[in-house]
Write a protein that holds these residues in place. Sequence first.
Motif, mmCIF file in Angstrom:
data_model
loop_
_atom_site.group_PDB
_atom_site.id
_atom_site.type_symbol
_atom_site.label_atom_id
_atom_site.label_comp_id
_atom_site.label_asym_id
_atom_site.label_seq_id
_atom_site.Cartn_x
_atom_site.Cartn_y
_atom_site.Cartn_z
ATOM 1 N N VAL A 110 0.842 -1.201 0.000
ATOM 2 C CA VAL A 110 0.000 0.000 0.000
ATOM 3 C C VAL A 110 0.877 1.250 0.000
ATOM 4 O O VAL A 110 0.592 2.227 -0.688
ATOM 5 C CB VAL A 110 -0.912 -0.006 1.271
ATOM 6 C CG1 VAL A 110 -1.720 1.283 1.364
ATOM 7 C CG2 VAL A 110 -1.826 -1.217 1.264
ATOM 8 N N SER A 111 1.942 1.221 0.777
ATOM 9 C CA SER A 111 2.806 2.397 0.904
ATOM 10 C C SER A 111 4.274 1.976 0.814
ATOM 11 O O SER A 111 4.949 1.789 1.824
ATOM 12 C CB SER A 111 2.514 3.066 2.253
ATOM 13 O OG SER A 111 3.468 4.042 2.539
ATOM 14 N N PRO A 112 4.764 1.770 -0.438
ATOM 15 C CA PRO A 112 6.153 1.316 -0.597
ATOM 16 C C PRO A 112 7.103 2.300 0.091
ATOM 17 O O PRO A 112 6.844 3.488 0.100
ATOM 18 C CB PRO A 112 6.369 1.325 -2.114
ATOM 19 C CG PRO A 112 5.010 1.350 -2.704
ATOM 20 C CD PRO A 112 4.108 2.025 -1.723
ATOM 21 N N ASP A 113 8.160 1.782 0.674
ATOM 22 C CA ASP A 113 9.177 2.593 1.363
ATOM 23 C C ASP A 113 8.701 3.194 2.675
ATOM 24 O O ASP A 113 9.409 4.023 3.251
ATOM 25 C CB ASP A 113 9.712 3.741 0.472
ATOM 26 C CG ASP A 113 10.365 3.213 -0.787
ATOM 27 O OD1 ASP A 113 10.895 2.089 -0.732
ATOM 28 O OD2 ASP A 113 10.328 3.917 -1.811
ATOM 29 N N ASN A 114 7.496 2.826 3.145
ATOM 30 C CA ASN A 114 7.030 3.366 4.429
ATOM 31 C C ASN A 114 8.032 2.954 5.522
ATOM 32 O O ASN A 114 8.240 1.760 5.752
ATOM 33 C CB ASN A 114 5.638 2.806 4.732
ATOM 34 C CG ASN A 114 5.107 3.326 6.043
ATOM 35 O OD1 ASN A 114 5.625 3.003 7.100
ATOM 36 N ND2 ASN A 114 4.070 4.138 5.961
ATOM 37 N N PRO A 115 8.663 3.924 6.202
ATOM 38 C CA PRO A 115 9.746 3.564 7.131
ATOM 39 C C PRO A 115 9.281 2.707 8.309
ATOM 40 O O PRO A 115 10.000 1.789 8.724
ATOM 41 C CB PRO A 115 10.285 4.915 7.616
ATOM 42 C CG PRO A 115 9.345 5.944 7.138
ATOM 43 C CD PRO A 115 8.472 5.376 6.075
ATOM 44 N N THR A 116 8.081 2.981 8.842
ATOM 45 C CA THR A 116 7.616 2.171 9.975
ATOM 46 C C THR A 116 7.393 0.732 9.519
ATOM 47 O O THR A 116 7.775 -0.228 10.200
ATOM 48 C CB THR A 116 6.300 2.745 10.542
ATOM 49 O OG1 THR A 116 6.479 4.133 10.753
ATOM 50 C CG2 THR A 116 5.893 2.071 11.824
ATOM 51 N N LEU A 141 15.619 0.436 4.173
ATOM 52 C CA LEU A 141 15.325 1.506 5.121
ATOM 53 C C LEU A 141 16.506 2.471 5.202
ATOM 54 O O LEU A 141 16.334 3.693 5.178
ATOM 55 C CB LEU A 141 15.034 0.884 6.494
ATOM 56 C CG LEU A 141 14.688 1.831 7.640
ATOM 57 C CD1 LEU A 141 13.419 2.617 7.317
ATOM 58 C CD2 LEU A 141 14.474 1.042 8.935
ATOM 59 N N ALA A 142 17.719 1.899 5.276
ATOM 60 C CA ALA A 142 18.917 2.748 5.408
ATOM 61 C C ALA A 142 19.138 3.572 4.142
ATOM 62 O O ALA A 142 19.661 4.683 4.202
ATOM 63 C CB ALA A 142 20.134 1.888 5.705
ATOM 64 N N THR A 143 18.739 3.026 2.989
ATOM 65 C CA THR A 143 18.894 3.796 1.747
ATOM 66 C C THR A 143 17.974 5.002 1.761
ATOM 67 O O THR A 143 18.355 6.104 1.374
ATOM 68 C CB THR A 143 18.567 2.906 0.526
ATOM 69 O OG1 THR A 143 19.354 1.730 0.636
ATOM 70 C CG2 THR A 143 18.865 3.595 -0.786
ATOM 71 N N SER A 144 16.724 4.785 2.246
ATOM 72 C CA SER A 144 15.809 5.920 2.235
ATOM 73 C C SER A 144 16.052 6.842 3.433
ATOM 74 O O SER A 144 15.648 7.999 3.412
ATOM 75 C CB SER A 144 14.350 5.454 2.185
ATOM 76 O OG SER A 144 14.058 4.735 3.357
ATOM 77 N N GLN A 145 16.689 6.325 4.484
ATOM 78 C CA GLN A 145 16.972 7.171 5.661
ATOM 79 C C GLN A 145 18.465 7.033 6.020
ATOM 80 O O GLN A 145 18.810 6.345 6.982
ATOM 81 C CB GLN A 145 16.146 6.718 6.864
ATOM 82 C CG GLN A 145 14.655 6.868 6.688
ATOM 83 C CD GLN A 145 13.919 6.561 7.993
ATOM 84 O OE1 GLN A 145 14.301 5.677 8.745
ATOM 85 N NE2 GLN A 145 12.852 7.293 8.234
ATOM 86 N N PRO A 146 19.350 7.681 5.268
ATOM 87 C CA PRO A 146 20.796 7.487 5.511
ATOM 88 C C PRO A 146 21.217 7.873 6.928
ATOM 89 O O PRO A 146 22.238 7.416 7.418
ATOM 90 C CB PRO A 146 21.459 8.402 4.477
ATOM 91 C CG PRO A 146 20.394 8.793 3.532
ATOM 92 C CD PRO A 146 19.072 8.624 4.178
ATOM 93 N N GLU A 147 20.408 8.705 7.591
ATOM 94 C CA GLU A 147 20.783 9.140 8.948
ATOM 95 C C GLU A 147 20.318 8.146 10.018
ATOM 96 O O GLU A 147 20.594 8.325 11.206
ATOM 97 C CB GLU A 147 20.206 10.546 9.223
ATOM 98 C CG GLU A 147 18.703 10.635 9.477
ATOM 99 C CD GLU A 147 17.831 10.284 8.252
ATOM 100 O OE1 GLU A 147 16.619 10.092 8.447
ATOM 101 O OE2 GLU A 147 18.346 10.173 7.111
ATOM 102 N N HIS A 153 23.130 -0.010 12.300
ATOM 103 C CA HIS A 153 23.596 -0.946 13.328
ATOM 104 C C HIS A 153 23.040 -2.351 13.063
ATOM 105 O O HIS A 153 23.769 -3.349 13.134
ATOM 106 C CB HIS A 153 23.171 -0.438 14.707
ATOM 107 C CG HIS A 153 23.404 -1.410 15.810
ATOM 108 N ND1 HIS A 153 24.667 -1.740 16.254
ATOM 109 C CD2 HIS A 153 22.547 -2.161 16.546
ATOM 110 C CE1 HIS A 153 24.572 -2.638 17.221
ATOM 111 N NE2 HIS A 153 23.297 -2.911 17.409
ATOM 112 N N GLN A 154 21.740 -2.421 12.733
ATOM 113 C CA GLN A 154 21.128 -3.739 12.495
ATOM 114 C C GLN A 154 21.752 -4.416 11.278
ATOM 115 O O GLN A 154 21.930 -5.634 11.248
ATOM 116 C CB GLN A 154 19.603 -3.610 12.297
ATOM 117 C CG GLN A 154 18.848 -3.185 13.542
ATOM 118 C CD GLN A 154 19.069 -4.118 14.724
ATOM 119 O OE1 GLN A 154 19.450 -5.276 14.571
ATOM 120 N NE2 GLN A 154 18.878 -3.613 15.928
#
Length: 455
Positions: A110-116, A141-147, A153-154
């Motif tokens: 439904v929501s590709p790349d949704n971080p949650t 997730l790390a690609t869309s949120q580099p910070e 860590h995971q």
Amino acid sequence: MTTENSEQVLAQARKSLSEAMRFHAEGKLDDAEEHYLQVLDHRYRVEDVLPLVAGVAALRGRFEVAIIYWDQLLAMKPDHLVGLLEKGTIQLKSGDARGAVESLQTALRVSPDNPTALNNLAVALVQADRQHEALEAFRKLATSQPENVLAQHQIRRLTSRMVPFWHIPMLNDARRNDAFEAAIAKAVQERGSTAPVLDIGAGSGLLSMMAARAGATNVVTCEAVPIIAQTASRIVAQNGFGNTINVVNKVSTELTVGLDLETRADILVSEILSSDLLAEDVLNTFEDAHARLLNEGATIIPRSATAVGCLVESEVLSRYAFVGDVSGFDVSAFAPLAANRLPIHGTMTDWKRLSADIELQTIDLTRPKHREEIRVIEIPVTANGTAAGIVQWMKINLADGIEFANHPDDYSDGGWLQVLHPFAKPVAVKAGSMFRVVAGHDRSSLILMAAPLAS
Ligand SMILES: C[S@@+](CC[C@H](N)C(=O)[O-])C[C@H]1O[C@@H](n2cnc3c(N)ncnc32)[C@H](O)[C@@H]1O
């Protein structure tokens, strides 16, 4: 129902909703849930109330009930993002990792790349023991949120679980690498450049690249661990061998001639020897290769490996192997739970030799079949002392005149460690006597222990 009646019902529903929300705000969750249910009984604002009552049920720890409410909502609105996310999160909390994966994968559709959704899906995949997919989710997730340092860590945590630490020191072990390259180059020269090469256990792809550098034009390598196989493919391509070397992400026993390899191979190269010889399942793997993947008379690299060792005395190692009195208590009953083998750094650990080097067990990897072996070996004792066990290393025969050994006197921090095989208890020994050990293997591990004294 008359208009008057329906207005009364509506008024009642509104009243219940406002009371439910007041209870909810006050933290009176059981009252709130009861009143939300009254609202639902009136079929009033069902799509708004179901998330509220589901949230309250979850807060009360009533996960199964909360999921029923979310399911009612999702039956009406299958693409309800919050519903899918919340249902997945509750499933995760209640230990239903498989259900959580399903809900969160639907949320991502439904929501590709949704971080949650990505984060919770990755956590659910870890719990469901689907580590590689979890890694993919954390990477996305790390690609869309580099910070996102937690995602970073995971990724490192999961990668470290999948890739044993020794890959890097092994790759930096020039002595090992040179010995393999010499044997590989010799085989390619003898067999010709078109001879099919099979490399079992690609790792970084190093041995396959050595074969290609020696002129081999037809190299297939397999690697069981997906992230290692992906990395090997990348390295092979980066080094310009993408057309010569085919990296297959399979365990060798699942390779098929005609599919993964065009034909059986004429050269087998495979470095799957553990520090104690057998723990990487080398015997089953080579037997299967002989039976299904190699031409008769194929060149086998390495040809054999021998466990070599000596009797040792060592205060340091004894502290790892034995225990008796501690803080005034007798805890010697814990001693039998000690590890039956301990990796050591030969040049760094303080130990004294009580015998000359002795060959303990050889495995001939050119043979098509292997049986368990067990026998008693007599080791001439060369010094008085208390033997803690046997320090063991390896001598590998790669080809005529090409040998490698990780002898503890001059080899440390390479691809292999030396291994202490501690005895059940320390044994006093005298120079000039014979020490008897039981030596052999059960196909997947080396057997080395002090022989029981003859009565
Ligand atoms: C000790 S490393 C050697 C890597 C590389 N060949 C080198 O020498 O640098 C062994 C690798 O083989 C893989 N492996 C072990 N047994 C395997 C098998 N039967 N089929 C495919 N891969 C295997 C392991 O996952 C690991 O990456």
